[in-house]
Design a protein around this motif. Sequence first.
Motif, PDB file in Angstrom:
ATOM      1  N   ALA A 109      36.517  35.337  38.091  1.00  0.00           N
ATOM      2  CA  ALA A 109      36.897  36.748  38.167  1.00  0.00           C
ATOM      3  C   ALA A 109      35.730  37.565  38.707  1.00  0.00           C
ATOM      4  N   HIS A 110      36.036  38.609  39.459  1.00  0.00           N
ATOM      5  CA  HIS A 110      35.001  39.510  39.974  1.00  0.00           C
ATOM      6  C   HIS A 110      35.431  40.942  39.689  1.00  0.00           C
ATOM      7  N   VAL A 111      34.727  41.575  38.760  1.00  0.00           N
ATOM      8  CA  VAL A 111      34.942  42.981  38.413  1.00  0.00           C
ATOM      9  C   VAL A 111      34.008  43.806  39.286  1.00  0.00           C
ATOM     10  N   TYR A 112      34.574  44.678  40.124  1.00  0.00           N
ATOM     11  CA  TYR A 112      33.715  45.378  41.088  1.00  0.00           C
ATOM     12  C   TYR A 112      34.153  46.818  41.292  1.00  0.00           C
ATOM     13  N   LEU A 113      33.153  47.664  41.519  1.00  0.00           N
ATOM     14  CA  LEU A 113      33.404  49.083  41.780  1.00  0.00           C
ATOM     15  C   LEU A 113      34.011  49.287  43.161  1.00  0.00           C
ATOM     16  N   GLU A 114      34.952  50.207  43.260  1.00  0.00           N
ATOM     17  CA  GLU A 114      35.449  50.591  44.573  1.00  0.00           C
ATOM     18  C   GLU A 114      34.296  51.185  45.377  1.00  0.00           C
ATOM     19  N   GLY A 115      34.364  51.071  46.699  1.00  0.00           N
ATOM     20  CA  GLY A 115      33.308  51.596  47.548  1.00  0.00           C
ATOM     21  C   GLY A 115      32.439  50.480  48.105  1.00  0.00           C
ATOM     22  N   ASP A 116      31.353  50.860  48.789  1.00  0.00           N
ATOM     23  CA  ASP A 116      30.541  49.890  49.520  1.00  0.00           C
ATOM     24  C   ASP A 116      29.736  48.955  48.623  1.00  0.00           C
ATOM     25  N   TYR A 117      29.370  49.405  47.419  1.00  0.00           N
ATOM     26  CA  TYR A 117      28.660  48.527  46.477  1.00  0.00           C
ATOM     27  C   TYR A 117      29.551  47.332  46.153  1.00  0.00           C
ATOM     28  N   GLY A 118      30.683  47.603  45.531  1.00  0.00           N
ATOM     29  CA  GLY A 118      31.602  46.527  45.175  1.00  0.00           C
ATOM     30  C   GLY A 118      32.185  45.832  46.392  1.00  0.00           C
ATOM     31  N   GLY A 119      32.441  46.594  47.460  1.00  0.00           N
ATOM     32  CA  GLY A 119      33.022  46.007  48.659  1.00  0.00           C
ATOM     33  C   GLY A 119      32.107  44.980  49.304  1.00  0.00           C
ATOM     34  N   THR A 120      30.803  45.245  49.291  1.00  0.00           N
ATOM     35  CA  THR A 120      29.846  44.271  49.817  1.00  0.00           C
ATOM     36  C   THR A 120      29.788  43.041  48.917  1.00  0.00           C
ATOM     37  N   ALA A 121      29.728  43.257  47.614  1.00  0.00           N
ATOM     38  CA  ALA A 121      29.628  42.138  46.671  1.00  0.00           C
ATOM     39  C   ALA A 121      30.852  41.231  46.740  1.00  0.00           C
ATOM     40  N   ILE A 122      32.048  41.821  46.818  1.00  0.00           N
ATOM     41  CA  ILE A 122      33.271  41.008  46.837  1.00  0.00           C
ATOM     42  C   ILE A 122      33.356  40.189  48.121  1.00  0.00           C
ATOM     43  N   SER A 123      32.703  40.655  49.186  1.00  0.00           N
ATOM     44  CA  SER A 123      32.662  39.863  50.416  1.00  0.00           C
ATOM     45  C   SER A 123      31.958  38.534  50.171  1.00  0.00           C
ATOM     46  N   GLY A 124      30.914  38.573  49.353  1.00  0.00           N
ATOM     47  CA  GLY A 124      30.195  37.352  49.019  1.00  0.00           C
ATOM     48  C   GLY A 124      31.037  36.388  48.207  1.00  0.00           C
ATOM     49  N   SER A 125      31.791  36.903  47.232  1.00  0.00           N
ATOM     50  CA  SER A 125      32.621  36.014  46.418  1.00  0.00           C
ATOM     51  C   SER A 125      33.807  35.482  47.208  1.00  0.00           C
ATOM     52  N   ILE A 172      41.958  39.040  32.807  1.00  0.00           N
ATOM     53  CA  ILE A 172      41.095  37.946  33.271  1.00  0.00           C
ATOM     54  C   ILE A 172      41.275  36.715  32.387  1.00  0.00           C
ATOM     55  N   LYS A 173      41.362  36.922  31.092  1.00  0.00           N
ATOM     56  CA  LYS A 173      41.533  35.799  30.170  1.00  0.00           C
ATOM     57  C   LYS A 173      42.820  35.034  30.475  1.00  0.00           C
ATOM     58  N   ASN A 174      43.855  35.769  30.826  1.00  0.00           N
ATOM     59  CA  ASN A 174      45.149  35.133  31.121  1.00  0.00           C
ATOM     60  C   ASN A 174      45.099  34.237  32.353  1.00  0.00           C
ATOM     61  N   THR A 175      44.113  34.450  33.229  1.00  0.00           N
ATOM     62  CA  THR A 175      43.996  33.605  34.432  1.00  0.00           C
ATOM     63  C   THR A 175      43.249  32.301  34.149  1.00  0.00           C
ATOM     64  N   GLY A 176      42.648  32.207  32.971  1.00  0.00           N
ATOM     65  CA  GLY A 176      41.848  31.016  32.671  1.00  0.00           C
ATOM     66  C   GLY A 176      40.521  30.988  33.390  1.00  0.00           C
ATOM     67  N   ALA A 177      39.973  32.152  33.707  1.00  0.00           N
ATOM     68  CA  ALA A 177      38.719  32.238  34.458  1.00  0.00           C
ATOM     69  C   ALA A 177      37.592  31.510  33.731  1.00  0.00           C
ATOM     70  N   LYS A 178      36.779  30.795  34.520  1.00  0.00           N
ATOM     71  CA  LYS A 178      35.647  30.050  33.980  1.00  0.00           C
ATOM     72  C   LYS A 178      34.344  30.847  34.019  1.00  0.00           C
ATOM     73  N   ALA A 179      34.346  31.969  34.738  1.00  0.00           N
ATOM     74  CA  ALA A 179      33.146  32.804  34.846  1.00  0.00           C
ATOM     75  C   ALA A 179      33.555  34.176  35.343  1.00  0.00           C
ATOM     76  N   ILE A 180      32.681  35.162  35.114  1.00  0.00           N
ATOM     77  CA  ILE A 180      32.950  36.544  35.521  1.00  0.00           C
ATOM     78  C   ILE A 180      31.755  37.076  36.301  1.00  0.00           C
ATOM     79  N   LEU A 181      32.022  37.602  37.474  1.00  0.00           N
ATOM     80  CA  LEU A 181      31.025  38.332  38.261  1.00  0.00           C
ATOM     81  C   LEU A 181      31.248  39.821  38.050  1.00  0.00           C
ATOM     82  N   VAL A 182      30.167  40.591  37.963  1.00  0.00           N
ATOM     83  CA  VAL A 182      30.270  42.034  37.761  1.00  0.00           C
ATOM     84  C   VAL A 182      29.398  42.747  38.790  1.00  0.00           C
ATOM     85  N   SER A 183      30.008  43.659  39.523  1.00  0.00           N
ATOM     86  CA  SER A 183      29.287  44.524  40.466  1.00  0.00           C
ATOM     87  C   SER A 183      29.667  45.954  40.116  1.00  0.00           C
TER      88      SER A 183
END
Length: 418
Positions: A184-200, A230-241
């Motif tokens: 899972a990747h929890v990220y802020l809208e905008g260029d901060y989160g948008g850049t980070a989600i590109s990596g994931s 996120i728990k319902n997806t069975g995620a093994k890790a969480i990224l936060v931006s």
Amino acid sequence: MNSKRTIAGLAALALLAAGCSSKAVKKDGVGADGVRTGPGVSAGTITLGELADLTGPFAANDTKITNAHRLYFDRLNEQGGICGRKVALEVADHGYDVQKATTAYSDLARKVLGFSQVFGSGVNAALVGRYAADDVLVYPASGAGPLLKSRNILGAGSTYDYEIINVLDAWLGDGTVTRGDTVAHVYLEGDYGGTAISGSHYMAGRHGLTLKEVKIKPTDTDLTSQIAGIKNTGAKAILVSATPKQLGSVAVASQSAGLTVPIAVNGPGWSADLLAGASRKPVLDRLTVTQSWAVPSMDLPIVRGFTAAYAKKYPGAKVDGHVTLGQSSAVVYTKVLQQACADKDLTRQGLLDAVGKLKNVDTGGLLPPLDYTRKGRSPSTQSLLLRPDASVPGGVKAISEKRHESADAAAYTPEYAE
């Protein structure tokens, strides 16, 4: 309507606009020392601007960055400054409000050589066109990749996408996540989160991971429902931006939900304040911080001396990685000023030209080697991976003091790159 009056009125409005525009600045000239000078530069002073978040959602972090800049340039001035001139800072607080930042920028841009800080991805995205119009060099206090498309942006370290790539590479290497897992990747809208989600996105496609995207707003403070999803997806890790408070909510909510999986956060989302209260246990047990700049617990002379001086100047203030981020970015801006001085060109164009001459920049370990000759690219692709540790200065310690750079990072070409 009388045409003569109309023309006269328009002329008056044009003159008024010129007076209010950030273009109404001192013209370039030549000092007695033969150095070309521009706005913000006199015989004895170089004035730089800072637009900071001192009262908004990132205030706890950016206050330290801003104070570190003040301390760094005070110490630099004691050593003679730049080109025989003292460096002065003009600081304005925008509270992470784009409209406030725009108004403050218009005021400062008339009287500074450049901006040693404009904090916030959203603020910079709104102002980047103004930077180009005014020919100013800006350190954005942001690792948002799209900003690097502008020649006016001075990056310092790796962008948020590389930070995410490197931590995911480490997790794949040690078995924290494997092919087929959901991350899972929890990220802020905008260029901060948008850049980070590109990596994931990049790493998910490259390694067969399933990515659960959770986009949030700066005003979101309780992420309990997002964690349930996120728990319902069975995620093994969480990224936060996101912000430190939002990271705290992720940590506490996941602990309460029994989702005790590893968490990683980009540098701007970490604060040592998370080592208190309900977030303390999940943060100590499960968090990795990914960033490129050094932290106070590292055994580097340049860090030890500066953090000691910071603690003396700001007694009672917590010394953490945002102090060393401020130190690191001030060092990089100084490198540009020194190159411009060597070129005898302390104009706005002189600063922009100086950046492109900097390759393999050595900051004494504060940052990885930096290359500014690759237009539109991150000056570095390396990251430190850190773990919270309440016993060390700044509350976080490098897993290895050698920065992590994966083969995936070396192969990555961001969409924003030229």
